[in-house]
Write an enzyme that holds these catalytic residues in place. Structure first.
Site, mmCIF file in Angstrom:
data_model
loop_
_atom_site.group_PDB
_atom_site.id
_atom_site.type_symbol
_atom_site.label_atom_id
_atom_site.label_comp_id
_atom_site.label_asym_id
_atom_site.label_seq_id
_atom_site.Cartn_x
_atom_site.Cartn_y
_atom_site.Cartn_z
ATOM 1 N N SER A 8 -8.129 -5.739 5.307
ATOM 2 C CA SER A 8 -8.816 -6.402 4.203
ATOM 3 C C SER A 8 -7.821 -6.825 3.127
ATOM 4 O O SER A 8 -6.969 -6.041 2.709
ATOM 5 C CB SER A 8 -9.847 -5.425 3.608
ATOM 6 O OG SER A 8 -10.367 -5.895 2.378
ATOM 7 N N HIS A 12 -7.497 -1.540 2.947
ATOM 8 C CA HIS A 12 -7.617 -2.622 1.968
ATOM 9 C C HIS A 12 -6.280 -2.851 1.284
ATOM 10 O O HIS A 12 -5.653 -1.905 0.789
ATOM 11 C CB HIS A 12 -8.679 -2.291 0.916
ATOM 12 C CG HIS A 12 -8.845 -3.377 -0.113
ATOM 13 N ND1 HIS A 12 -9.413 -4.593 0.202
ATOM 14 C CD2 HIS A 12 -8.490 -3.448 -1.422
ATOM 15 C CE1 HIS A 12 -9.413 -5.358 -0.882
ATOM 16 N NE2 HIS A 12 -8.850 -4.689 -1.871
ATOM 17 N N SER A 13 -5.825 -4.099 1.264
ATOM 18 C CA SER A 13 -4.592 -4.495 0.587
ATOM 19 C C SER A 13 -3.412 -3.695 1.154
ATOM 20 O O SER A 13 -3.157 -3.746 2.348
ATOM 21 C CB SER A 13 -4.756 -4.336 -0.925
ATOM 22 O OG SER A 13 -3.744 -5.015 -1.632
ATOM 23 N N MET A 14 -2.699 -2.921 0.351
ATOM 24 C CA MET A 14 -1.620 -2.099 0.891
ATOM 25 C C MET A 14 -2.115 -1.238 2.050
ATOM 26 O O MET A 14 -1.415 -1.033 3.050
ATOM 27 C CB MET A 14 -1.020 -1.203 -0.190
ATOM 28 C CG MET A 14 0.111 -0.297 0.320
ATOM 29 S SD MET A 14 0.796 0.804 -0.935
ATOM 30 C CE MET A 14 -0.303 2.213 -0.754
ATOM 31 N N HIS A 52 -9.530 -10.551 -4.950
ATOM 32 C CA HIS A 52 -8.850 -9.520 -4.174
ATOM 33 C C HIS A 52 -9.712 -8.279 -3.953
ATOM 34 O O HIS A 52 -9.600 -7.618 -2.921
ATOM 35 C CB HIS A 52 -7.552 -9.138 -4.887
ATOM 36 C CG HIS A 52 -6.600 -8.370 -4.041
ATOM 37 N ND1 HIS A 52 -5.985 -8.914 -2.929
ATOM 38 C CD2 HIS A 52 -6.157 -7.085 -4.116
ATOM 39 C CE1 HIS A 52 -5.195 -8.002 -2.375
ATOM 40 N NE2 HIS A 52 -5.292 -6.883 -3.052
#
Length: 254
Positions: free
Chosen positions: A117, A89-91, A225
């Site tokens: 994601s 997820h994200s980073m 987010h």
């Protein structure tokens, strides 16, 4: 089987597949603690333990994506050869993507799926400068994205603890934006996104198709987010479906 880099959230004696979860910037392995309950019993769930937080708090945070991905890859290669699926997820999506390239390339052990994601595709990354914001602006940025437990940053003693970790993660991501691997990955790839995510909504999710060399899909959820918090059950149901049946046929080794 927990190691310095991996925490087993649910051990399975004979797992059909291991799902390895990579947290967001500033995040921890505990972010995925509730996931085993939403996945089939034959899916072993692991989370990557980033340095500089939780029980690795005394260690320096990672500063270079390449070295970071190398270390996680080595930890996964130490496991037996049960099928691996990676979710980031994200980073964490960028870390998982780089790990997937290492597994599929030089080590010829490709994961059966890469699930990314809330993250821009590698060829669309740009430095954000977020890690260089002053304290108040950085807190506002994190809280504005709805990060879980971000209210803790309102407390001075917790802010002092967490802000250096956030800065280190964002600075690593800025450096990575200019060096990301952009060649197609021989692994089925699914991109998830929040439909109201101002930084990584549908167009950014669909851009992952450029580096998906063995099949691509995308799915959006209402929210920003951190859409995956309120939609955890639906997300896990989708992941379980993608890991079932033919999804576990390993891609061709390069």
């Amino acid at each position: 089987m927990s190691t310095n880099w991996l925490r087993v959230l649910r051990a399975v004696a004979q797992p059909r597949v291991r799902l390895v979860c990579f947290p967001h910037a500033g995040g921890t392995a505990s972010a995925f603690r509730t996931w085993p309950a939403g996945l089939p019993d034959d899916v072993e769930v692991l989370a990557v333990r980033y340095p500089g937080r939780e029980d690795r708090i005394a260690e320096p945070c990672a500063t270079r994506m390449g070295e970071f991905a190398d270390a996680v890859t080595a930890a996964l290669l130490a496991l037996d050869e049960r099928p691996l699926a990676l979710f980031g997820h994200s980073m964490g999506a960028s870390v998982a993507y780089e790990v997937a390239h290492r597994l599929a390339g030089e080590h010829a052990r490709p994961p059966v799926a890469l699930l990314v994601s809330a993250r821009r595709a590698p060829h669309r990354l740009q430095p954000s400068g977020t890690g260089d914001l002053d304290d108040d602006a950085l807190v506002a940025h994190v809280q504005g994205r709805g990060a879980p437990a971000s209210a803790a940053l309102d407390h001075p003693e917790l802010r002092e603890l967490f802000l250096p970790v956030l800065r280190a993660d964002y600075r690593m991501l800025d450096a990575y934006a200019g060096e990301a691997t952009t060649r197609p990955l021989p692994v089925p790839l699914t991109a998830y996104y929040g439909e109201q995510d101002t930084g990584a909504a549908e167009p950014e999710a669909l851009a992952w198709a450029v580096v998906a060399g063995a099949g691509f899909a995308a799915r959006g959820f209402a929210g920003g987010h951190f859409y995956l918090v309120p939609h955890e059950a639906a997300l896990l149901d989708d992941i379980a479906r993608r890991l079932a049946g033919t999804a576990l046929e390993a891609p061709c080794r390069p």
